[in-house]
Design a protein around this motif. Structure first.
Motif, PDB file in Angstrom:
ATOM      1  N   GLN A  76      44.936  41.888  37.142  1.00 52.05           N
ATOM      2  CA  GLN A  76      45.969  42.043  36.099  1.00 52.05           C
ATOM      3  C   GLN A  76      47.362  42.265  36.706  1.00 52.05           C
ATOM      4  N   ASP A  99      36.989  41.395  35.046  1.00 55.62           N
ATOM      5  CA  ASP A  99      36.692  40.061  34.523  1.00 55.62           C
ATOM      6  C   ASP A  99      37.807  39.072  34.896  1.00 55.62           C
ATOM      7  N   ASN A 101      37.519  35.944  35.308  1.00 55.43           N
ATOM      8  CA  ASN A 101      37.371  34.670  34.609  1.00 55.43           C
ATOM      9  C   ASN A 101      38.260  34.618  33.366  1.00 55.43           C
ATOM     10  N   THR A 102      38.160  35.657  32.519  1.00 55.56           N
ATOM     11  CA  THR A 102      38.941  35.666  31.281  1.00 55.56           C
ATOM     12  C   THR A 102      40.434  35.689  31.603  1.00 55.56           C
ATOM     13  N   TYR A 103      40.808  36.526  32.562  1.00 52.36           N
ATOM     14  CA  TYR A 103      42.235  36.634  32.882  1.00 52.36           C
ATOM     15  C   TYR A 103      42.783  35.288  33.386  1.00 52.36           C
ATOM     16  N   ASN A 105      41.564  32.277  32.945  1.00 50.95           N
ATOM     17  CA  ASN A 105      41.576  31.273  31.874  1.00 50.95           C
ATOM     18  C   ASN A 105      42.842  31.402  31.035  1.00 50.95           C
ATOM     19  N   ASN A 106      43.190  32.661  30.714  1.00 54.65           N
ATOM     20  CA  ASN A 106      44.424  32.870  29.933  1.00 54.65           C
ATOM     21  C   ASN A 106      45.636  32.359  30.691  1.00 54.65           C
ATOM     22  N   ASN A 109      45.893  28.680  30.704  1.00 55.56           N
ATOM     23  CA  ASN A 109      46.371  28.205  29.405  1.00 55.56           C
ATOM     24  C   ASN A 109      47.859  28.450  29.195  1.00 55.56           C
ATOM     25  N   TYR A 131      36.475  27.098  33.079  1.00 51.77           N
ATOM     26  CA  TYR A 131      37.812  27.006  32.515  1.00 51.77           C
ATOM     27  C   TYR A 131      37.733  26.340  31.151  1.00 51.77           C
ATOM     28  N   LYS A 132      38.086  27.097  30.142  1.00 58.22           N
ATOM     29  CA  LYS A 132      38.031  26.554  28.774  1.00 58.22           C
ATOM     30  C   LYS A 132      39.440  26.563  28.201  1.00 58.22           C
TER      31      LYS A 132
END
Ligand code: ATP
Length: 332
Positions: A76, A99, A101-103, A105-106, A109, A131-132
């Motif tokens: 972060q 996490d 992965n979530t960070y 991915n954001n 994006n 990656y979504k």
């Protein structure tokens, strides 16, 4: 076909994961990717504070290549720096316990191109990146794509482009030139033929996405040609360009909301490339000149979505692969 960046048709960033066993050269590859981009993209490099084996503020490969890096405690912490960079490189990603992965991915994006390197599987689940990309606020309503092809000479680009454009849904983008029309050539089919003055006026207005001067004549790709095919005609387009042309056209497509799928073409070997050029009648000095260009430009092949090694005798197969991939980019 090697998929370089996990991207979808929204084109809003990417995550590239470099993974493998210890001493397999992950950090070296991360450094190489950084070196490829540092001169034309704003790059940020991070490393976990915990990894202070060789240096506190540098990433160091086993071959002793090094680059400056910002040490961070938590993934972060990137938040504080992210606006200063377009490309983000993170070494030893598995050291971060939260996490990631979530960070990431954001972050992807938010249009960031991210490259991470991490250790072997025994260290845990860091390599389970998915990656979504989220939908953009203004979704791309254009289901068509521009296929951008670059690569070494004699790798089959022109042949593949011609075969692709036999498909009624794929149109070859026509370049503009100031060279005189030759017998049998048609305006709007072979080239858009315009005067030097007209070309220079449009050039000054920044309307050409790329241009070259060859033999005293201008050649270039006008933005309106992409608008015509992808915007007005709502067809897929195909174009062959060099690396700089690719960058400009990709940027234009992003700004206009068109899908772009980029390919870097390779032959199975340099010998095969030379063989193809010879077969086509290219002179020895010209072959050497083209091989030098290929070596220079090939360093940027990782900027492309896909690296396509065209097998010997496999031109039709390459066309098929591209067409298959094109289907995945169609937004229903
Ligand atoms: N994989 C391949 N297998 C067999 N023949 C090939 C292959 N790739 C190219 N060729 C042949 O090599 C010649 C040159 O191909 P082509 O003109 O398509 O290459 P190119 O990448 O467009 O080159 P340039 O950038 O110099 O214009 C053609 O005769 C083509 O049929």
């Amino acid at each position: 076909m090697e998929e370089v960046n996990k991207k979808n048709n929204h084109k809003i960033g990417s995550i590239t994961v470099i993974t493998g066993n210890m001493f397999s050269g992950k950090t070296g590859l991360l450094i190489a990717k950084y070196n490829q981009s540092k001169n034309y993209r704003k790059c940020l490099v991070f490393k976990p504070v915990l990894d202070n084996r060789y240096s506190e503020t540098e990433i160091v490969s086993h071959d002793k290549d090094k680059i400056k890096a910002i040490p961070i405690n938590s993934i972060q912490d990137i938040e504080r720096y992210k606006d200063q960079g377009e490309n983000i490189y993170i070494d030893e990603i598995h050291f971060f316990k939260e996490d990631v992965n979530t960070y990431l991915n954001n972050l992807a994006n938010q249009n960031k191109e991210i490259v991470v390197a991490g250790g072997s599987e025994k260290y845990g689940s860091y390599c389970r990146f998915h990656y979504k990309p989220v939908s953009k606020t203004t979704p791309n309503k254009n289901k068509n794509s521009l296929i951008i092809i670059a690569g070494g000479s004699g790798t089959g680009k022109t042949t593949v482009e011609a075969l692709l454009s036999q498909d009624p849904n794929i149109t070859k983008l026509i370049s503009t030139t100031t060279r005189p029309k030759r017998e049998g050539e048609e305006h709007g089919k072979d080239y858009y033929f315009i005067s030097k003055e007209e070309f220079e006026t449009e050039l000054e207005k920044g309307r050409f996405l790329e241009h070259v001067i060859y033999d005293g004549n201008y050649y270039g790709v006008h933005g309106k040609v992409i608008d015509l095919v992808l915007g007005t005609q709502r067809k897929n387009g195909v174009i062959i360009v060099d690396v700089e042309g690719f960058r400009q056209i990709k940027k234009y497509c992003q700004e206009k909301g068109y899908n772009a799928i980029s390919y870097w073409f390779k032959s199975e070997s340099m010998e095969k490339m030379v063989e193809h050029m010879k077969k086509r009648g290219t002179s020895e000095p010209e072959i050497i000149r083209r091989l030098i260009i290929e070596e220079k430009e090939g360093k940027f092949s990782s900027e492309f979505d896909y690296i396509l090694t065209v097998k010997e005798g496999g031109l039709a197969e390459a066309v098929q692969e591209i067409k298959e991939k094109l289907k995945n980019y169609e937004v229903s």
